[in-house]
Design a protein around this motif. Structure first.
Motif, mmCIF file in Angstrom:
data_model
loop_
_atom_site.group_PDB
_atom_site.id
_atom_site.type_symbol
_atom_site.label_atom_id
_atom_site.label_comp_id
_atom_site.label_asym_id
_atom_site.label_seq_id
_atom_site.Cartn_x
_atom_site.Cartn_y
_atom_site.Cartn_z
ATOM 1 N N ILE A 133 0.821 -1.216 0.000
ATOM 2 C CA ILE A 133 0.000 0.000 0.000
ATOM 3 C C ILE A 133 0.855 1.267 0.000
ATOM 4 C CG2 ILE A 133 -1.930 -1.158 1.148
ATOM 5 C CD1 ILE A 133 -1.107 0.557 3.666
ATOM 6 N N SER A 134 2.154 1.117 0.121
ATOM 7 C CA SER A 134 3.106 2.218 0.003
ATOM 8 C C SER A 134 4.448 1.588 -0.349
ATOM 9 C CB SER A 134 3.197 3.011 1.312
ATOM 10 O OG SER A 134 4.096 2.404 2.222
ATOM 11 N N PRO A 135 5.479 2.378 -0.651
ATOM 12 C CA PRO A 135 6.761 1.764 -1.031
ATOM 13 C C PRO A 135 7.333 0.789 -0.008
ATOM 14 C CG PRO A 135 6.746 4.064 -1.663
ATOM 15 C CD PRO A 135 5.498 3.847 -0.860
ATOM 16 N N THR A 136 6.986 0.954 1.263
ATOM 17 C CA THR A 136 7.591 0.098 2.291
ATOM 18 C C THR A 136 6.590 -0.604 3.197
ATOM 19 O OG1 THR A 136 7.813 1.997 3.777
ATOM 20 C CG2 THR A 136 9.719 1.460 2.382
ATOM 21 N N VAL A 137 5.290 -0.548 2.892
ATOM 22 C CA VAL A 137 4.273 -1.143 3.780
ATOM 23 C C VAL A 137 3.451 -2.179 3.031
ATOM 24 C CG1 VAL A 137 2.288 -0.726 5.262
ATOM 25 C CG2 VAL A 137 4.167 0.922 5.215
ATOM 26 N N PHE A 138 3.471 -3.396 3.561
ATOM 27 C CA PHE A 138 2.776 -4.551 3.009
ATOM 28 C C PHE A 138 1.749 -4.992 4.039
ATOM 29 C CE2 PHE A 138 2.619 -9.250 2.475
ATOM 30 C CZ PHE A 138 2.406 -9.382 1.103
ATOM 31 N N VAL A 139 0.473 -5.019 3.667
ATOM 32 C CA VAL A 139 -0.612 -5.361 4.592
ATOM 33 C C VAL A 139 -1.028 -6.808 4.390
ATOM 34 C CG1 VAL A 139 -2.968 -4.849 5.309
ATOM 35 C CG2 VAL A 139 -1.436 -2.994 4.672
ATOM 36 N N THR A 140 -1.171 -7.535 5.496
ATOM 37 C CA THR A 140 -1.565 -8.935 5.442
ATOM 38 C C THR A 140 -2.474 -9.226 6.636
ATOM 39 O OG1 THR A 140 -0.697 -11.195 5.229
ATOM 40 C CG2 THR A 140 0.511 -9.694 6.707
ATOM 41 N N ALA A 141 -2.702 -10.491 6.923
ATOM 42 C CA ALA A 141 -3.542 -10.855 8.067
ATOM 43 C C ALA A 141 -2.723 -10.899 9.347
ATOM 44 C CB ALA A 141 -4.183 -12.222 7.823
ATOM 45 N N GLY A 142 -3.385 -10.667 10.471
ATOM 46 C CA GLY A 142 -2.698 -10.720 11.756
ATOM 47 C C GLY A 142 -2.150 -12.095 12.063
ATOM 48 N N HIS A 143 -2.894 -13.151 11.709
ATOM 49 C CA HIS A 143 -2.403 -14.494 12.027
ATOM 50 C C HIS A 143 -1.231 -14.894 11.146
ATOM 51 C CE1 HIS A 143 -5.466 -15.624 8.890
ATOM 52 N NE2 HIS A 143 -4.557 -16.523 8.568
ATOM 53 N N CYS A 144 -0.925 -14.091 10.125
ATOM 54 C CA CYS A 144 0.268 -14.333 9.300
ATOM 55 C C CYS A 144 1.522 -13.741 9.936
ATOM 56 C CB CYS A 144 0.085 -13.725 7.909
ATOM 57 S SG CYS A 144 -1.250 -14.480 6.946
ATOM 58 N N THR A 145 1.339 -12.858 10.917
ATOM 59 C CA THR A 145 2.474 -12.184 11.546
ATOM 60 C C THR A 145 2.629 -12.538 13.023
ATOM 61 O OG1 THR A 145 1.119 -10.225 12.050
ATOM 62 C CG2 THR A 145 2.300 -10.224 9.960
ATOM 63 N N GLU A 146 1.855 -13.526 13.491
ATOM 64 C CA GLU A 146 1.937 -13.859 14.908
ATOM 65 C C GLU A 146 3.219 -14.622 15.217
ATOM 66 O OE1 GLU A 146 -1.154 -16.446 16.299
ATOM 67 O OE2 GLU A 146 -1.182 -17.602 14.447
ATOM 68 N N ALA A 147 3.612 -14.598 16.502
ATOM 69 C CA ALA A 147 4.807 -15.319 16.944
ATOM 70 C C ALA A 147 4.696 -16.797 16.588
ATOM 71 C CB ALA A 147 4.974 -15.128 18.450
ATOM 72 N N PRO A 148 5.840 -17.389 16.182
ATOM 73 C CA PRO A 148 7.214 -16.890 16.270
ATOM 74 C C PRO A 148 7.703 -16.126 15.043
ATOM 75 C CG PRO A 148 7.258 -19.176 15.640
ATOM 76 C CD PRO A 148 5.813 -18.831 15.830
ATOM 77 N N ALA A 149 6.797 -15.663 14.181
ATOM 78 C CA ALA A 149 7.233 -14.918 12.997
ATOM 79 C C ALA A 149 7.984 -13.656 13.416
ATOM 80 C CB ALA A 149 6.041 -14.554 12.133
ATOM 81 N N ALA A 150 9.122 -13.401 12.770
ATOM 82 C CA ALA A 150 9.922 -12.211 13.051
ATOM 83 C C ALA A 150 10.188 -11.407 11.782
ATOM 84 C CB ALA A 150 11.244 -12.606 13.703
ATOM 85 N N THR A 151 10.396 -12.104 10.688
ATOM 86 C CA THR A 151 10.672 -11.451 9.406
ATOM 87 C C THR A 151 9.834 -12.130 8.325
ATOM 88 O OG1 THR A 151 12.512 -12.922 8.855
ATOM 89 C CG2 THR A 151 13.036 -10.925 10.100
ATOM 90 N N ALA A 152 9.904 -11.565 7.124
ATOM 91 C CA ALA A 152 9.183 -12.157 6.000
ATOM 92 C C ALA A 152 9.930 -11.886 4.714
ATOM 93 C CB ALA A 152 7.769 -11.585 5.911
#
Length: 266
Positions: free
Chosen positions: A60-79
């Motif tokens: 949605i901007s040069p540096t912001v990628f929007v996804t679902a919350g359960h895709c970023t939950e722990a133990p996720a740290a990077t993508a």
């Protein structure tokens, strides 16, 4: 729904008990090609760099990628994120996993609760390097979806890299998948604004006529009509075989919209 790469989908099992499953891929859809180049495939990794699961999302901007919350939950740290519409072919040619075209840090919404994920199911990845050549999705105006008419003419454009089909085997003892890593598109319509178990969601159709979403499509956009306005992100399904209805976390709610915009800046 996210698609586990190495670990069992324990969260999905728990969610099944409340009839809401983290969502995955576009079903009964068609190839998206270059229609939505700012929709990407995301692979979440833990702090050691081990792949965890895959999801979809929108730049949605040069540096912001929007996804679902359960895709970023722990133990996720990077993508890592791929923008190619046919990641499957690249994986076959280069060997999987191969390095993503973008990488970044994952952020969990402070309202997100993994035990009741569908209430505030939005996450963000901030990219390490800007992406300026793909275009962008757009957030909806605040509270603009509350008055949507519930009928077959209120349609959405669902985009994602998830399963193309999920169906029981002949003995109905397990589920077979078709999960090419390609960007697909479908055009579900509005069933309801809200659901008792997920009052902040839009409930959309998921059938052979309109198409819908499945495992791996989690976090992918559901554009309002044929616009680039991301009404919400794919959040959950009501069936293990990805049929009937699917849930989309609204991005017009102030709590979600303002949090996402806090990463965009001026």
């Amino acid at each position: 729904m996210k698609k586990a790469l190495l670990l069992p989908a324990l969260a999905a099992v728990a969610a099944f008990l409340i009839a809401a499953l983290p969502a995955a891929a576009v079903t009964h859809g068609s190839l998206d090609g270059n229609a939505h180049p700012y929709v990407g495939l995301m692979v979440a990794k833990d702090a050691s760099g081990t792949p965890l699961w895959r999801c979809s999302g929108t730049l949605i901007s040069p540096t912001v990628f929007v996804t679902a919350g359960h895709c970023t939950e722990a133990p996720a740290a990077t993508a890592e994120i791929w923008w190619d519409s046919d990641v499957q072919s690249n994986a076959a040619a280069l060997g999987y996993p191969f390095t993503g075209e973008s990488s970044g840090v994952v952020h969990q919404n402070p309202l997100y609760d993994g035990n009741d994920f569908s209430l505030w199911d939005v996450g963000v990845v901030t990219l390490n390097a800007p992406v300026t050549n793909l275009g962008y999705g757009q957030l909806p105006a605040e509270n603009s979806l509350a008055g949507l008419k519930v009928n077959s003419k209120t349609t959405f454009t669902a985009v994602g890299y998830g399963l193309q089909r999920a169906f029981p085997d002949q003995g109905h003892s397990s589920v077979k998948d078709e999960e090419l890593k390609i960007r697909m598109v479908a055009y579900p319509h509005l069933i309801s604004v809200g659901w008792p178990q997920a009052p902040n969601s839009l409930i959309l159709s998921d059938n052979a006529k309109t198409g819908g979403t499945c495992f791996g499509d989690s976090g992918g956009p559901n554009f309002l009509g044929d616009s680039n306005v991301v009404a919400g992100v794919t959040s959950f399904g009501k069936s293990w075989v990805c049929g009937g209805q699917g849930g989309v976390m609204r991005l017009d709610l102030p709590q979600m919209r303002n949090w996402v915009l806090s990463f965009v800046g001026p």
